[in-house]
Design a protein around this motif. Structure first.
Motif, PDB file in Angstrom:
ATOM      1  N   ALA A 105      -9.319  -4.954   5.676  1.00  0.00           N
ATOM      2  CA  ALA A 105     -10.423  -4.947   4.723  1.00  0.00           C
ATOM      3  C   ALA A 105     -10.152  -5.877   3.549  1.00  0.00           C
ATOM      4  CB  ALA A 105     -10.677  -3.523   4.229  1.00  0.00           C
ATOM      5  N   ILE A 106      -8.933  -5.848   3.025  1.00  0.00           N
ATOM      6  CA  ILE A 106      -8.575  -6.740   1.912  1.00  0.00           C
ATOM      7  C   ILE A 106      -8.637  -8.197   2.361  1.00  0.00           C
ATOM      8  CG2 ILE A 106      -6.665  -7.478   0.413  1.00  0.00           C
ATOM      9  CD1 ILE A 106      -5.810  -4.528   0.286  1.00  0.00           C
ATOM     10  N   ARG A 144      -1.743  -1.086  -4.149  1.00  0.00           N
ATOM     11  CA  ARG A 144      -2.807  -0.104  -3.955  1.00  0.00           C
ATOM     12  C   ARG A 144      -2.214   1.257  -3.600  1.00  0.00           C
ATOM     13  NH1 ARG A 144      -5.389  -3.628  -5.927  1.00  0.00           N
ATOM     14  NH2 ARG A 144      -7.241  -4.693  -5.129  1.00  0.00           N
ATOM     15  N   ARG A 188     -12.254  -9.179   2.588  1.00  0.00           N
ATOM     16  CA  ARG A 188     -12.859  -9.245   1.250  1.00  0.00           C
ATOM     17  C   ARG A 188     -12.419 -10.500   0.507  1.00  0.00           C
ATOM     18  NH1 ARG A 188     -11.946  -4.302   0.135  1.00  0.00           N
ATOM     19  NH2 ARG A 188     -10.006  -4.526  -1.050  1.00  0.00           N
ATOM     20  N   VAL A 225      -3.241   2.135   6.857  1.00  0.00           N
ATOM     21  CA  VAL A 225      -2.690   0.890   6.316  1.00  0.00           C
ATOM     22  C   VAL A 225      -3.320  -0.329   6.980  1.00  0.00           C
ATOM     23  CG1 VAL A 225      -0.601  -0.519   6.152  1.00  0.00           C
ATOM     24  CG2 VAL A 225      -0.503   1.931   5.624  1.00  0.00           C
ATOM     25  N   LEU A 248       0.836  -1.199   0.000  1.00  0.00           N
ATOM     26  CA  LEU A 248       0.000   0.000   0.000  1.00  0.00           C
ATOM     27  C   LEU A 248       0.873   1.252   0.000  1.00  0.00           C
ATOM     28  CD1 LEU A 248      -2.504  -1.178   2.754  1.00  0.00           C
ATOM     29  CD2 LEU A 248      -2.790  -1.356   0.282  1.00  0.00           C
ATOM     30  N   PRO A 250      -3.954   4.317   1.337  1.00  0.00           N
ATOM     31  CA  PRO A 250      -5.339   4.148   1.786  1.00  0.00           C
ATOM     32  C   PRO A 250      -5.808   5.334   2.628  1.00  0.00           C
ATOM     33  CG  PRO A 250      -3.877   2.803   3.111  1.00  0.00           C
ATOM     34  CD  PRO A 250      -3.028   3.411   2.041  1.00  0.00           C
ATOM     35  N   LYS A 251      -7.080   5.698   2.480  1.00  0.00           N
ATOM     36  CA  LYS A 251      -7.630   6.832   3.233  1.00  0.00           C
ATOM     37  C   LYS A 251      -7.827   6.498   4.707  1.00  0.00           C
ATOM     38  CE  LYS A 251     -10.044   8.775  -0.771  1.00  0.00           C
ATOM     39  NZ  LYS A 251     -11.374   9.172  -1.331  1.00  0.00           N
ATOM     40  N   LEU A 252      -8.122   5.238   4.985  1.00  0.00           N
ATOM     41  CA  LEU A 252      -8.457   4.849   6.360  1.00  0.00           C
ATOM     42  C   LEU A 252      -7.270   4.310   7.135  1.00  0.00           C
ATOM     43  CD1 LEU A 252     -11.911   3.126   5.753  1.00  0.00           C
ATOM     44  CD2 LEU A 252     -11.461   5.480   6.463  1.00  0.00           C
ATOM     45  N   ALA A 256      -6.157  -0.732   8.596  1.00  0.00           N
ATOM     46  CA  ALA A 256      -7.571  -0.908   8.248  1.00  0.00           C
ATOM     47  C   ALA A 256      -7.726  -1.446   6.831  1.00  0.00           C
ATOM     48  CB  ALA A 256      -8.309   0.425   8.401  1.00  0.00           C
ATOM     49  N   GLU A 257      -6.884  -0.971   5.909  1.00  0.00           N
ATOM     50  CA  GLU A 257      -6.965  -1.439   4.528  1.00  0.00           C
ATOM     51  C   GLU A 257      -6.512  -2.902   4.412  1.00  0.00           C
ATOM     52  OE1 GLU A 257      -7.776  -1.144   0.417  1.00  0.00           O
ATOM     53  OE2 GLU A 257      -8.389   0.028   2.163  1.00  0.00           O
ATOM     54  N   VAL A 258      -5.458  -3.270   5.123  1.00  0.00           N
ATOM     55  CA  VAL A 258      -5.002  -4.662   5.106  1.00  0.00           C
ATOM     56  C   VAL A 258      -6.095  -5.583   5.631  1.00  0.00           C
ATOM     57  CG1 VAL A 258      -3.389  -6.302   6.161  1.00  0.00           C
ATOM     58  CG2 VAL A 258      -2.541  -4.132   5.252  1.00  0.00           C
TER      59      VAL A 258
END
Length: 272
Positions: free
Chosen positions: A228-229, A215, A232, A222, A187, A218-220, A224-226
């Motif tokens: 989320a991925i 990516r 998902r 690192v 990220l 991330p706005k939220l 939180a994005e990890v």
């Protein structure tokens, strides 16, 4: 590279049985030795302090109680592992964190929980996972208290070109070799993606097929994005390096490691 020994600290708390089942299934999966351990201070310093006067009778009673409780934990461990041949038990009346750090020289993998609520029997709550990763010199599997099995079919590697991340990738190889899918998530901008492709090639040489996921920042955040991925993609394990900056910088500016430990809904393998 493989896990030849799996270590798990235990106590009389409600999550200990679940933690033991997780460690046991991993030990069987990797044909590894399962090492259970427990440590209990008879007179915890945080309750009585160093300068407090305590009668010898009270000290004796506390020591006896600690011995009895350690014996209870051992009995539960022996009962739960009765069908296993390669098991070992270690116990001492001392600080749980200090004991685990010393004993971990015999372990390839250490399994712990993050504690958000504590009960009277949760001695292992004094084993703070973030501090443990820094002190141990071994990979630490941090599992939510409700997780008792880990298939590790889909794994997310939180990649950044740091010493800690490289160590985590190496330490996570036994899991990644058995996975159906491994995603190397990088990220940030192009500079932050450095090494993701070479890491994929490194894993390929070890028999692991991986995919890179690149990516923008991330706005939220690192962590939180990890997470989320991982959710998902249906991953059940995140592999990450821990504390890539000085502890003071982590305190001032925040920490991806700390955020992962506070919010992680799945297992996370961390190395330093």
């Amino acid at each position: 590279m493989a896990f030849a020994s799996v270590m798990v600290p235990l106590d009389l708390g409600a999550s200990a049985a679940v933690r033991l089942r997780l460690a046991s299934t991993l030990a069987r999966r990797f044909e590894a030795r399962l090492i259970g351990l427990a440590a209990r201070q008879a007179l915890p310093q945080h309750l009585y302090g160093r300068g407090a006067y305590i009668s010898s009778q009270f000290v004796d009673q506390a020591s006896t109680r600690a011995s009895e409780e350690l014996s209870q934990v051992e009995a539960r461990f022996r009962e739960a592992t009765a069908g296993s041949d390669d098991v070992e038990w270690r116990a001492a009346k001392t600080d749980p964190m200090a004991f685990l750090v010393r004993q971990a020289r015999s372990a390839d993998l250490v399994v712990v929980n993050p504690y958000r609520e504590e009960g009277a029997g949760d001695w292992c709550s004094s084993i703070e996972p973030g501090e443990l990763v820094l002190r141990l010199g071994r990979p630490v599997l941090i599992a939510p208290p409700s997780v008792e099995t880990l298939a590790a079919r889909r794994i997310v590697v939180a990649w950044k070109d740091t010493r800690e991340a490289r160590r985590a990738v190496s330490d996570g190889l036994p899991f990644m070799r058995m996975a159906e899918e491994v995603l190397i998530v990088a990220l940030g901008d192009e500079a932050d993606w450095t090494g993701a492709g070479e890491t994929r090639a490194y894993l390929s040489r070890h028999g692991v097929t991986a995919t890179t996921v690149l990516r923008p920042p991330p706005k939220l955040g690192v962590a939180a994005e990890v997470i989320a991925i991982a959710q998902r993609e249906g991953a059940d394990l995140i592999v990450a390096g821990a504390y890539g900056h000085t502890r003071m910088r982590e305190v001032i500016f925040g920490s991806v490691t700390r955020t992962l430990l506070e919010r992680i809904p799945i297992c996370c393998l961390m190395s330093h």
